[in-house]
Enzyme design. Structure first.
Site, PDB file in Angstrom:
ATOM      1  N   GLY A  34       0.794  -1.227   0.000  1.00 28.85           N
ATOM      2  CA  GLY A  34       0.000   0.000   0.000  1.00 28.85           C
ATOM      3  C   GLY A  34       0.820   1.269   0.000  1.00 28.85           C
ATOM      4  O   GLY A  34       0.310   2.334  -0.364  1.00 28.85           O
ATOM      5  N   CYS A  42      11.417  -1.297   7.065  1.00 22.84           N
ATOM      6  CA  CYS A  42      12.878  -1.365   7.094  1.00 22.84           C
ATOM      7  C   CYS A  42      13.523  -0.349   6.152  1.00 22.84           C
ATOM      8  O   CYS A  42      14.350   0.452   6.567  1.00 22.84           O
ATOM      9  CB  CYS A  42      13.336  -2.775   6.739  1.00 22.84           C
ATOM     10  SG  CYS A  42      15.130  -2.958   6.675  1.00 22.84           S
ATOM     11  N   THR A 267       9.283   2.042  22.731  1.00 22.34           N
ATOM     12  CA  THR A 267       8.884   0.991  23.675  1.00 22.34           C
ATOM     13  C   THR A 267       8.511  -0.300  22.957  1.00 22.34           C
ATOM     14  O   THR A 267       7.664  -1.061  23.410  1.00 22.34           O
ATOM     15  CB  THR A 267       7.694   1.477  24.528  1.00 22.34           C
ATOM     16  OG1 THR A 267       6.682   2.021  23.667  1.00 22.34           O
ATOM     17  CG2 THR A 267       8.143   2.547  25.503  1.00 22.34           C
ATOM     18  N   GLY A 268       9.145  -0.534  21.821  1.00 23.33           N
ATOM     19  CA  GLY A 268       8.909  -1.784  21.111  1.00 23.33           C
ATOM     20  C   GLY A 268       7.924  -1.646  19.973  1.00 23.33           C
ATOM     21  O   GLY A 268       7.430  -0.551  19.667  1.00 23.33           O
ATOM     22  N   ASP A 309       7.466 -10.203  11.339  1.00 25.00           N
ATOM     23  CA  ASP A 309       7.066  -9.568  12.596  1.00 25.00           C
ATOM     24  C   ASP A 309       5.659  -9.929  13.048  1.00 25.00           C
ATOM     25  O   ASP A 309       5.310  -9.695  14.204  1.00 25.00           O
ATOM     26  CB  ASP A 309       7.163  -8.042  12.471  1.00 25.00           C
ATOM     27  CG  ASP A 309       8.602  -7.548  12.442  1.00 25.00           C
ATOM     28  OD1 ASP A 309       9.523  -8.389  12.455  1.00 25.00           O
ATOM     29  OD2 ASP A 309       8.813  -6.317  12.381  1.00 25.00           O
ATOM     30  N   HIS A 441      46.129 -10.134   9.359  1.00 20.78           N
ATOM     31  CA  HIS A 441      46.623  -9.109  10.268  1.00 20.78           C
ATOM     32  C   HIS A 441      46.979  -7.864   9.456  1.00 20.78           C
ATOM     33  O   HIS A 441      47.568  -7.973   8.397  1.00 20.78           O
ATOM     34  CB  HIS A 441      47.862  -9.617  11.008  1.00 20.78           C
ATOM     35  CG  HIS A 441      48.505  -8.572  11.873  1.00 20.78           C
ATOM     36  ND1 HIS A 441      48.000  -8.215  13.105  1.00 20.78           N
ATOM     37  CD2 HIS A 441      49.604  -7.794  11.664  1.00 20.78           C
ATOM     38  CE1 HIS A 441      48.777  -7.274  13.626  1.00 20.78           C
ATOM     39  NE2 HIS A 441      49.753  -6.997  12.769  1.00 20.78           N
TER      40      HIS A 441
END
Length: 462
Positions: A34, A42, A267-268, A309, A441
């Site tokens: 949409g 994201c 808060t999430g 999610d 290294h």
């Protein structure tokens, strides 16, 4: 009425990856979105734009604090906020256009509009109904708030509003010391804001390794963030330009007020399933409002799957991507698989924080015998040369078999370094396997090898 093998609802990381994988497997695919652009939260208002601002603000920090030491002298840059936001928008556009290109390349149809499922096998977009042998819900999540906290996305904002504030605030209060709050809080702190983080618990980034939590909070304090821990926010009061945050300290119930130019509510997040018509379908949900699925990502409605999610598990883009790939395999009659024990988590502050697998706390609770190999970045030549000596690598291995059980990194490029350990864990490697692998290294990755050596006879450079 058009007909497809599979229709995916949502074009975030889970949805668009799933769509492309389905197309690669020879299925006729459509993806419903949409928004005006593809990519979901994201790419549009989450991971990607926040990383752009994190990068820009870190460059400012380097100019202010480290350039002169390296012999790079001149006038310190000033912040052109409008230009920084334009850079962020350009970054978003490049990525969203990239997905459009991938859809065309793989012959994935973009059904523009918000989708719903009137019945199994059908998806309605606008006034049109499309048939689908399989439907995959990948509609993502939206910010969660608190009672008494009214978001206007101007003064009291979620992560979405925080990415487009009209100006850099002088004072900002961040409610919640999780990933989003600390990333965006650090952006504005670098840009000159006085940032106060208010957290209900007594630790930052709940669920992470305890030693990392303490080190991380201490490092952010050095960078100018202030923390109020064990504080329960009661309400916010906002005018057009200011806000007040009322909170109680849990230890004594004392009441306090913070004033700010902007309040970030971090808060999430919660599953975004509004308008899909799941109630009418009789779809089974979890107690936390997520879509219930089995180990094949099938919902209780035949032919309908769900990923990302909207189902249980960490709300991470890469977890959604993995599930998207796996669900595509399932729909195509193959075997999809996600190893939920090897999903890394990353916080893109400076230093970065990354983790995978078990924590010491979880292993103790499990009663599993383990050993710890730890190495500080202060013993890493590349890190010292780059003003990046803060932090460490910690590897947890089974005490008897030496098999790697988890790892926790706070330091330079932690989000990239963690994947070496992810690959090792996928192959069931031991800490010794990692320790015996030659590392170039000077690189930051040598710290990972040294931590692996510390699980045995000990590191070389510490």
């Amino acid at each position: 009425m058009s007909s497809y093998d599979v229709i995916i609802i949502g074009s975030g990381p889970g949805g668009y990856v799933c769509a492309i994988r389905c197309a690669q497997l020879g299925l006729k695919v459509a993806c419903v979105e949409g928004r005006e652009t593809l990519g979901g939260t994201c790419l549009n208002v989450g991971c990607i734009p926040s990383k752009a601002l994190l990068h820009a603000s870190h460059m400012l920090h380097e100019a202010e604090h480290n350039f002169a030491t390296m012999g790079l002298k001149g006038k310190t840059p000033t912040v052109d906020w409008k230009q920084m936001l334009a850079y962020k928008e350009n970054t978003i556009e490049q990525n969203t256009k990239g997905i459009e290109f991938l859809f065309k390349k793989n012959k994935v149809d973009w059904l523009k509009g918000w989708g719903s499922i009137p019945e199994a096998g059908k998806v309605k977009v606008g006034d049109e109904v499309h048939e689908a042998k399989n439907i995959i819900i990948a509609s993502g999540s939206e910010p969660a708030s608190l009672p008494g906290v009214e978001v206007d996305e101007k003064v009291v904002v979620t992560s979405t509003g925080a990415l487009e504030l009209g100006k850099v605030p002088k004072k900002m209060v961040v409610i919640g010391a999780g990933v989003i709050g600390l990333e965006l809080g650090s952006v504005y702190a670098r840009l000159g804001a006085e940032v106060t983080v208010v957290e209900f618990l007594d630790v930052v980034t709940p669920g992470m390794d305890g030693e990392v939590q303490k080190t991380f909070q201490r490092t952010l304090k050095k960078q100018g963030l202030t923390f109020v821990m064990g504080a329960a926010v009661q309400k916010t009061e906002a005018t057009k330009t200011k806000a007040k945050v009322h909170y109680k300290l849990r230890k004594d119930d004392s009441e306090h007020v913070l004033e700010a130019d902007a309040v970030l509510v971090a808060t999430g997040r919660k599953p975004f399933t509004e308008g899909l018509g799941l109630d009418a379908l009789g779809m089974k949900m979890t107690e936390r409002g997520q879509i219930a699925v089995n180990d094949k990502w099938e919902t209780s409605v035949p032919g309908v799957y769900a990923i990302g999610d909207v189902i249980e598990g960490p709300m991470l883009a890469h977890k959604a991507e993995d599930e998207g790939m796996a669900a595509a395999e399932q729909v195509a009659g193959k075997h999809g698989h996600v190893n939920y024990g090897v999903i890394p988590g990353v916080i893109y502050t400076h230093p970065e924080v990354a983790n995978v697998g078990a924590t010491e706390e979880s292993l103790k609770e499990e009663g599993r015998a383990y050993k710890v190999g730890k190495f500080s970045f202060m013993g890493n030549g590349r890190a010292k040369a780059n003003f990046a000596g803060d932090g460490f690598v910690k590897i947890l291995a089974d005490k008897n078999t030496d098999r790697i059980l988890g790892a926790h990194i706070i330091g330079p490029a932690a989000g990239d370094l963690i994947h070496e350990i992810c690959v090792a864990m996928e192959f069931g490697a031991s800490a010794e396997d990692l320790a015996m692998t030659c590392h170039a290294h000077p690189t930051y990755s040598e710290a990972v090898r040294e931590a692996a050596l510390a699980c045995g006879d000990g590191p070389i450079h510490m």
